[in-house]
Write a protein that holds these residues in place. Structure first.
Motif, PDB file in Angstrom:
ATOM      1  N   LYS A   1       0.715  -1.410  -0.263  1.00  0.00           N
ATOM      2  CA  LYS A   1      -0.013  -0.014  -0.030  1.00  0.00           C
ATOM      3  C   LYS A   1       0.938   1.166  -0.058  1.00  0.00           C
ATOM      4  O   LYS A   1       0.505   2.078  -0.746  1.00  0.00           O
ATOM      5  CB  LYS A   1      -1.154  -0.051   1.407  1.00  0.00           C
ATOM      6  N   ARG A   2       1.851   1.152   0.834  1.00  0.00           N
ATOM      7  CA  ARG A   2       2.697   2.472   0.830  1.00  0.00           C
ATOM      8  C   ARG A   2       3.614   2.610  -0.172  1.00  0.00           C
ATOM      9  O   ARG A   2       3.818   3.814  -0.932  1.00  0.00           O
ATOM     10  CB  ARG A   2       3.478   2.343   2.216  1.00  0.00           C
ATOM     11  N   ILE A   3       4.164   1.451  -0.847  1.00  0.00           N
ATOM     12  CA  ILE A   3       5.019   1.508  -1.996  1.00  0.00           C
ATOM     13  C   ILE A   3       3.980   2.242  -3.169  1.00  0.00           C
ATOM     14  O   ILE A   3       4.448   3.017  -3.979  1.00  0.00           O
ATOM     15  CB  ILE A   3       5.291   0.160  -2.419  1.00  0.00           C
ATOM     16  N   GLU A   4       2.739   1.513  -3.236  1.00  0.00           N
ATOM     17  CA  GLU A   4       1.878   2.187  -4.500  1.00  0.00           C
ATOM     18  C   GLU A   4       1.464   3.654  -4.068  1.00  0.00           C
ATOM     19  O   GLU A   4       1.423   4.373  -4.926  1.00  0.00           O
ATOM     20  CB  GLU A   4       0.422   1.485  -4.357  1.00  0.00           C
ATOM     21  N   ALA A   5       1.387   4.117  -2.970  1.00  0.00           N
ATOM     22  CA  ALA A   5       1.060   5.369  -2.571  1.00  0.00           C
ATOM     23  C   ALA A   5       2.346   6.486  -3.256  1.00  0.00           C
ATOM     24  O   ALA A   5       2.223   7.399  -3.774  1.00  0.00           O
ATOM     25  CB  ALA A   5       0.884   5.749  -1.284  1.00  0.00           C
ATOM     26  N   HIS A   6       3.627   5.726  -2.560  1.00  0.00           N
ATOM     27  CA  HIS A   6       4.658   6.606  -3.044  1.00  0.00           C
ATOM     28  C   HIS A   6       4.884   6.611  -4.482  1.00  0.00           C
ATOM     29  O   HIS A   6       5.304   7.710  -5.262  1.00  0.00           O
ATOM     30  CB  HIS A   6       5.984   6.014  -2.569  1.00  0.00           C
ATOM     31  N   VAL A   7       4.806   5.731  -5.232  1.00  0.00           N
ATOM     32  CA  VAL A   7       4.948   5.837  -6.954  1.00  0.00           C
ATOM     33  C   VAL A   7       3.727   6.826  -7.291  1.00  0.00           C
ATOM     34  O   VAL A   7       4.046   7.321  -8.301  1.00  0.00           O
ATOM     35  CB  VAL A   7       4.621   4.384  -7.399  1.00  0.00           C
ATOM     36  N   CYS A   8       2.529   6.721  -6.709  1.00  0.00           N
ATOM     37  CA  CYS A   8       1.202   7.563  -7.291  1.00  0.00           C
ATOM     38  C   CYS A   8       1.785   8.964  -7.007  1.00  0.00           C
ATOM     39  O   CYS A   8       1.487   9.768  -7.946  1.00  0.00           O
ATOM     40  CB  CYS A   8       0.019   7.220  -6.582  1.00  0.00           C
ATOM     41  N   LEU A   9       2.388   9.251  -5.836  1.00  0.00           N
ATOM     42  CA  LEU A   9       2.688  10.812  -5.533  1.00  0.00           C
ATOM     43  C   LEU A   9       3.606  11.072  -6.415  1.00  0.00           C
ATOM     44  O   LEU A   9       3.842  12.181  -6.857  1.00  0.00           O
ATOM     45  CB  LEU A   9       3.100  10.846  -4.214  1.00  0.00           C
ATOM     46  N   CYS A  10       4.671  10.195  -6.950  1.00  0.00           N
ATOM     47  CA  CYS A  10       5.564  10.756  -7.703  1.00  0.00           C
ATOM     48  C   CYS A  10       5.228  10.630  -9.136  1.00  0.00           C
ATOM     49  O   CYS A  10       5.746  11.828  -9.847  1.00  0.00           O
ATOM     50  CB  CYS A  10       6.801   9.643  -7.575  1.00  0.00           C
ATOM     51  N   PHE A  11       4.289   9.942  -9.460  1.00  0.00           N
ATOM     52  CA  PHE A  11       3.740  10.140 -10.766  1.00  0.00           C
ATOM     53  C   PHE A  11       2.780  11.757 -10.897  1.00  0.00           C
ATOM     54  O   PHE A  11       2.980  12.365 -11.762  1.00  0.00           O
ATOM     55  CB  PHE A  11       2.598   8.987 -11.075  1.00  0.00           C
ATOM     56  N   VAL A  12       2.063  11.789  -9.877  1.00  0.00           N
ATOM     57  CA  VAL A  12       1.474  13.301  -9.784  1.00  0.00           C
ATOM     58  C   VAL A  12       2.361  14.385  -9.817  1.00  0.00           C
ATOM     59  O   VAL A  12       2.215  15.186 -10.527  1.00  0.00           O
ATOM     60  CB  VAL A  12       0.533  13.386  -8.421  1.00  0.00           C
ATOM     61  N   ALA A  13       3.504  14.265  -9.276  1.00  0.00           N
ATOM     62  CA  ALA A  13       4.542  15.210  -9.120  1.00  0.00           C
ATOM     63  C   ALA A  13       5.245  15.285 -10.516  1.00  0.00           C
ATOM     64  O   ALA A  13       5.521  16.590 -11.049  1.00  0.00           O
ATOM     65  CB  ALA A  13       5.843  14.774  -8.017  1.00  0.00           C
ATOM     66  N   TYR A  14       5.564  14.163 -11.109  1.00  0.00           N
ATOM     67  CA  TYR A  14       5.717  14.384 -12.452  1.00  0.00           C
ATOM     68  C   TYR A  14       4.859  14.985 -13.500  1.00  0.00           C
ATOM     69  O   TYR A  14       5.370  16.038 -14.454  1.00  0.00           O
ATOM     70  CB  TYR A  14       6.240  12.741 -13.117  1.00  0.00           C
ATOM     71  N   LYS A  15       3.605  14.631 -13.322  1.00  0.00           N
ATOM     72  CA  LYS A  15       2.433  15.288 -14.001  1.00  0.00           C
ATOM     73  C   LYS A  15       2.463  16.917 -13.715  1.00  0.00           C
ATOM     74  O   LYS A  15       2.407  17.668 -14.547  1.00  0.00           O
ATOM     75  CB  LYS A  15       1.209  15.171 -13.787  1.00  0.00           C
ATOM     76  N   VAL A  16       2.816  17.694 -12.635  1.00  0.00           N
ATOM     77  CA  VAL A  16       2.807  18.770 -12.235  1.00  0.00           C
ATOM     78  C   VAL A  16       4.215  19.494 -12.772  1.00  0.00           C
ATOM     79  O   VAL A  16       4.089  20.485 -13.526  1.00  0.00           O
ATOM     80  CB  VAL A  16       3.047  18.773 -10.708  1.00  0.00           C
ATOM     81  N   TYR A  17       5.318  18.741 -12.768  1.00  0.00           N
ATOM     82  CA  TYR A  17       6.760  19.035 -13.557  1.00  0.00           C
ATOM     83  C   TYR A  17       6.324  19.411 -14.913  1.00  0.00           C
ATOM     84  O   TYR A  17       6.862  20.192 -15.380  1.00  0.00           O
ATOM     85  CB  TYR A  17       7.618  17.922 -13.193  1.00  0.00           C
TER      86      TYR A  17
END
Length: 272
Positions: A194-210
């Motif tokens: 669960k935490r690994i998926e949350a981490h990857v999800c947050l990084c993906f959202v951050a990449y979208k913002v980037y």
């Protein structure tokens, strides 16, 4: 192939072409793509081709913007281009590497720790495991490939489109570089799914913002990178004051330096 099959099915893709760099260009990988009925565009290893193909490549005129095509025995198409800019880069890198070799082996002896060195050590000729010298002949042989780049495909796309699609790989490479570097997707310091998926999800959202910030910067015509914008933005201070008489809150962003003021168009666009 199972990953490609799943990707194609999940997103309902009919017109699907695999694009990969020359590191993918091994018989097993290409064979798997053919067995799956997939079209592909891959970087060609033009220094490791049949003698007749090599002679054809060497006969190509060194002119920028020209596409040269040859049908291979297996039915694939080999497309070769020449770039004077690439030729200059190839020559520069080789000369720089050879110069390092000349300094490293100026004594004419090679130590055990350097025998397996890669890269420009291919220009070394070793005798009796101890004597070493720069092989000028190998350098000359390498020079004839300067500026040449090959692409292998089984598609019917025009050569210009094949090359354009291959060059688009830099977007993927940059995405991985940003994800692993700037956004620190890896290493992952989590252990539950669960935490690994949350981490990857947050990084993906951050990449979208980037990427959205990168798009806005381009739209505004600012000659500045996203990383530089972030670096400068971190030094900008915003002050909030509450007026004692009416409790009104006043917010002021302090643009103190020329670097700060260079971001004004961006701040105005974002309504900051």
């Amino acid at each position: 192939i199972p990953v490609i099959d799943d990707f194609k099915q999940r997103f309902g893709l009919d017109d699907f072409i695999v694009v990969a760099d020359s590191g993918f260009m091994i018989k097993r990988n290409i064979g798997l793509l053919r067995s799956g009925g997939y079209q592909f565009i891959v970087g060609g290893r033009i220094k490791k081709v049949a003698k007749d193909v090599e002679q054809w490549i060497q006969s190509i005129p060194h002119e920028d913007g020209q596409y040269h095509e040859k049908k291979l025995e297996n039915g694939d198409r080999l497309i070769v281009t020449y770039s004077s800019k690439r030729a200059a880069k190839d020559a520069y890198n080789r000369n720089k590497g050879v110069e390092r070799l000349r300094k490293a082996y100026a004594s004419g002896k090679i130590t055990k720790d350097k025998i397996n060195k890669r890269g420009y050590s291919k220009f070394l000729k070793i005798d009796n495991d101890v004597s070493v010298c720069i092989c000028e002949e190998k350098i000359k042989e390498d020079e004839v490939w300067d500026g040449l780049k090959g692409y292998v495909t089984n598609t019917s796309l025009p050569p210009s489109e094949v090359v354009a699609q291959y060059k688009g790989l830099w977007v993927v490479e940059k995405a991985f570089r940003i994800s692993k570097g700037t956004l620190e997707t890896r290493p992952v310091f989590h252990f539950t799914e669960k935490r690994i998926e949350a981490h990857v999800c947050l990084c993906f959202v951050a990449y979208k913002v980037y990427k959205e910030l990168e798009r806005i910067i381009g739209t505004l015509g600012l000659k500045i990178s996203v990383d530089t914008v972030i670096k400068i933005a971190k030094t900008i201070t915003t002050i909030r004051l509450r007026l004692p008489l009416n409790d009104e809150i006043i917010t002021r962003t302090m643009m103190l330096t020329p670097e700060h003021r260079s971001l004004m168009p961006l701040f105005d666009h974002l309504g900051v």
